[in-house]
Design an enzyme around this catalytic site. Structure first.
Site, short mmCIF file in Angstrom:
data_model
loop_
_atom_site.label_atom_id
_atom_site.label_comp_id
_atom_site.label_asym_id
_atom_site.label_seq_id
_atom_site.Cartn_x
_atom_site.Cartn_y
_atom_site.Cartn_z
N HIS A 121 -3.00 8.04 3.51
CA HIS A 121 -1.87 7.35 4.17
C HIS A 121 -0.60 7.46 3.33
O HIS A 121 0.50 7.51 3.88
CB HIS A 121 -2.22 5.89 4.44
N CYS A 139 -7.52 -7.04 -13.25
CA CYS A 139 -7.26 -5.78 -12.55
C CYS A 139 -5.76 -5.50 -12.69
O CYS A 139 -4.94 -6.29 -12.24
CB CYS A 139 -7.66 -5.92 -11.09
N CYS A 199 -3.18 -2.53 -9.61
CA CYS A 199 -3.10 -2.76 -8.16
C CYS A 199 -1.82 -2.19 -7.55
O CYS A 199 -0.73 -2.39 -8.07
CB CYS A 199 -3.18 -4.25 -7.88
N ASP A 200 -1.98 -1.55 -6.39
CA ASP A 200 -0.83 -0.93 -5.71
C ASP A 200 -0.30 -1.78 -4.55
O ASP A 200 0.47 -1.28 -3.73
CB ASP A 200 -1.23 0.47 -5.21
N THR A 201 -0.74 -3.04 -4.47
CA THR A 201 -0.52 -3.82 -3.24
C THR A 201 0.15 -5.16 -3.51
O THR A 201 -0.19 -5.86 -4.46
CB THR A 201 -1.90 -4.07 -2.57
N PHE A 251 -5.77 -3.24 10.14
CA PHE A 251 -5.92 -3.77 8.79
C PHE A 251 -5.47 -5.21 8.78
O PHE A 251 -4.38 -5.54 9.26
CB PHE A 251 -5.05 -2.97 7.79
N CYS A 297 -5.81 -12.93 -4.58
CA CYS A 297 -6.90 -12.17 -5.21
C CYS A 297 -7.43 -12.96 -6.40
O CYS A 297 -6.68 -13.70 -7.04
CB CYS A 297 -6.40 -10.80 -5.68
N GLU A 342 -12.89 -4.04 2.46
CA GLU A 342 -12.54 -3.42 1.17
C GLU A 342 -12.60 -4.56 0.17
O GLU A 342 -11.78 -5.49 0.23
CB GLU A 342 -11.11 -2.86 1.22
C1 LIG Z 1 -5.60 -3.29 -2.76
S1 LIG Z 1 -7.36 -3.22 -2.77
C2 LIG Z 1 -7.80 -4.65 -1.80
C3 LIG Z 1 -9.28 -4.87 -1.65
C4 LIG Z 1 -10.03 -5.37 -2.90
N1 LIG Z 1 -9.32 -6.37 -3.63
C5 LIG Z 1 -10.39 -4.22 -3.80
O1 LIG Z 1 -9.85 -4.12 -4.90
O2 LIG Z 1 -11.24 -3.41 -3.39
C6 LIG Z 1 -7.72 -1.86 -1.62
C7 LIG Z 1 -8.20 -0.58 -2.26
O3 LIG Z 1 -7.12 0.01 -2.99
C8 LIG Z 1 -7.62 0.48 -4.22
N2 LIG Z 1 -6.51 0.56 -5.16
C9 LIG Z 1 -5.76 -0.46 -5.61
N3 LIG Z 1 -4.80 -0.03 -6.46
C10 LIG Z 1 -4.96 1.32 -6.53
C11 LIG Z 1 -4.27 2.35 -7.25
N4 LIG Z 1 -3.25 2.06 -8.05
N5 LIG Z 1 -4.68 3.62 -7.09
C12 LIG Z 1 -5.73 3.92 -6.27
N6 LIG Z 1 -6.41 3.00 -5.56
C13 LIG Z 1 -6.03 1.71 -5.69
C14 LIG Z 1 -8.66 -0.57 -4.57
O4 LIG Z 1 -9.55 -0.15 -5.59
C15 LIG Z 1 -9.34 -0.76 -3.24
O5 LIG Z 1 -10.31 0.24 -3.03
N1 LIG Z 2 -3.87 3.49 5.79
C1 LIG Z 2 -4.39 2.68 4.87
N2 LIG Z 2 -5.68 2.85 4.49
C2 LIG Z 2 -6.19 1.97 3.59
N3 LIG Z 2 -7.45 1.93 3.12
C3 LIG Z 2 -7.58 0.87 2.30
C4 LIG Z 2 -6.36 0.21 2.23
C5 LIG Z 2 -6.18 -1.08 1.53
O1 LIG Z 2 -5.08 -1.40 1.08
O2 LIG Z 2 -7.18 -1.79 1.44
C6 LIG Z 2 -5.46 0.91 3.04
C7 LIG Z 2 -4.09 0.77 3.42
O3 LIG Z 2 -3.33 -0.10 2.96
N4 LIG Z 2 -3.62 1.66 4.35
S1 SF4 Z 3 -6.89 -3.78 -6.45
FE1 SF4 Z 3 -5.44 -5.48 -6.16
S2 SF4 Z 3 -6.33 -6.69 -4.58
FE2 SF4 Z 3 -8.00 -5.40 -5.37
S3 SF4 Z 3 -8.96 -6.53 -7.04
FE3 SF4 Z 3 -7.34 -5.39 -7.98
S4 SF4 Z 3 -5.60 -6.83 -7.98
FE4 SF4 Z 3 -7.06 -7.60 -6.51
MG LIG Z 4 -3.74 0.06 0.16
#
Ligand SMILES: C[S@@+](CC[C@H](N)C(=O)[O-])C[C@H]1O[C@@H](n2cnc3c(N)ncnc32)[C@H](O)[C@@H]1O
Ligand SMILES: Nc1nc2[nH]cc(C(=O)O)c2c(=O)[nH]1
Ligand code: SF4
Ligand SMILES: [Mg+2]
Length: 216
Positions: free
Chosen positions: A210, A45, A48-50, A24, A30, A115
Site C-alpha cells: 500500500h 516497540c 511503529c509507522d502508525t 480496516f 497500544c 493484526e
Molecule cells: C501498526 S501495527 C498495528 C497492529 C499491532 N499493534 C501490531 O504491531 O501487529 C500493523 C502492522 O504494521 C507493522 N509495522 C509497524 N511499524 C512498521 C514499520 N516501521 N515497518 C514495517 N512494518 C511495520 C506491524 O509489525 C504490524 O504487522
Molecule cells: N493497505 C494497508 N494494509 C495494511 N496491512 C496492515 C496494516 C496496518 O496498519 O495494520 C495496513 C494498512 O494500514 N494499510
Molecule cells: S507496531 Fe505500533 S501499534 Fe503495533 S505494537 Fe508497535 S507501537 Fe503498537
Molecule cells: Mg499500517
C-alpha cells in the site's frame, strides 16, 4: 465503548492476503507505546509507522455498542455483499476487541482478521490471525494464520518463532522512512530481509504494497 482512530476501505497491503479488499478498523491506543514521539525511545516497540492516538482520523470516533460500530464500518463496504472482509488493527486491537464485536461483525457477514503484536489474549472467532512480535515483549498468542516479523529487530532473530504453529511465516522489512530525525537507523533492512529469506526458505518476504501504491 470502543475508541477508533480511523476506518477505511482499501487493499490489504501486507502478508498472505496482500491485494485483498478489506475494511480496516484502526483502534486507538497500544500497550507497547503511548504513541507520543517523546516516549518512542523508551517504548517497548520503537519503530511503529502508525498514528493511533485519539479518534480524529477518517471515519474515527467513539462507539457505545458493538452494533453501532459495525453499522458504521459497514457503510464503508461497497454495494457487493459477498467477500466481506474486516481487519482489526491499531494500535493494539486486542485491547478492545471483544466477543460482542466479533458476533456483530459475523452477523453482518464479515470474515474477520486481526493484526496483533501477540502480547494479549484474543477472543475466539477471529478467522485470520496475524501476529507480529516485538522486541522485549513475550508472546501469549503462539499460534495463528501468519507470523509476520518486522525485520531486523535486536534480540529477535526469526528462528525464535520458526517452530510455532503458524501456517505462514513472513519477514517484513522495517520501514524507517517516517521515523523522526535522531532515531537510530538500520542500514539496508530490505536487502537484509531478502538475504535472510534466500538463506532460510521457510520465511517469505512481505512488502508493504500500500505504501508503494500510495493508497491507505
Ligand atoms: C501498526 S501495527 C498495528 C497492529 C499491532 N499493534 C501490531 O504491531 O501487529 C500493523 C502492522 O504494521 C507493522 N509495522 C509497524 N511499524 C512498521 C514499520 N516501521 N515497518 C514495517 N512494518 C511495520 C506491524 O509489525 C504490524 O504487522
Ligand atoms: N493497505 C494497508 N494494509 C495494511 N496491512 C496492515 C496494516 C496496518 O496498519 O495494520 C495496513 C494498512 O494500514 N494499510
Ligand atoms: S507496531 Fe505500533 S501499534 Fe503495533 S505494537 Fe508497535 S507501537 Fe503498537
Ligand atoms: Mg499500517
Amino acid at each position: 465503548m470502543y475508541s477508533i482512530k480511523e476506518a477505511f476501505y482499501s487493499l490489504q497491503g501486507e502478508g498472505a492476503h496482500a491485494g485483498r479488499p478489506a475494511i480496516f478498523c484502526r483502534f486507538t491506543g497500544c500497550n507497547l507505546w503511548t504513541g507520543k514521539e517523546k516516549h518512542r525511545a523508551s517504548a517497548k516497540c520503537q519503530f511503529c509507522d502508525t498514528d493511533f492516538i485519539g479518534t480524529d482520523g477518517q471515519n474515527g470516533g467513539k462507539f457505545k455498542t458493538a452494533e453501532a460500530l459495525i453499522e458504521h464500518l459497514d457503510t464503508l463496504w461497497p454495494e457487493q455483499t459477498s467477500h466481506k472482509y474486516l481487519i482489526f488493527t491499531g494500535g493494539e486491537p486486542a485491547l478492545q476487541l471483544d466477543e460482542a464485536l466479533i458476533s456483530a461483525a459475523k452477523a453482518a457477514h464479515y470474515t474477520l482478521a486481526i493484526e496483533t503484536n501477540g502480547t494479549l489474549p484474543l477472543p475466539d472467532g477471529i478467522d485470520w490471525i496475524c501476529v507480529s512480535p516485538k522486541t522485549a515483549a513475550p508472546l501469549v498468542v503462539n499460534q495463528g494464520s501468519e507470523l509476520k516479523l518486522v525485520f531486523p529487530q535486536d534480540h529477535l532473530p526469526p528462528n525464535l518463532f520458526s517452530d510455532l504453529e503458524f501456517e505462514h511465516f513472513y519477514l517484513q522489512p522495517m520501514d524507517q522512512s517516517a521515523l523522526p530525525e535522531g532515531c537510530e537507523r538500520i542500514n539496508d533492512a530490505q536487502a537484509q530481509t531478502i538475504r535472510y529469506c534466500l538463506q532460510n526458505p521457510q520465511w517469505r518476504l512481505s512488502l508493504q504494497t500500500h505504501k508503494m501504491l500510495g493508497i491507505d
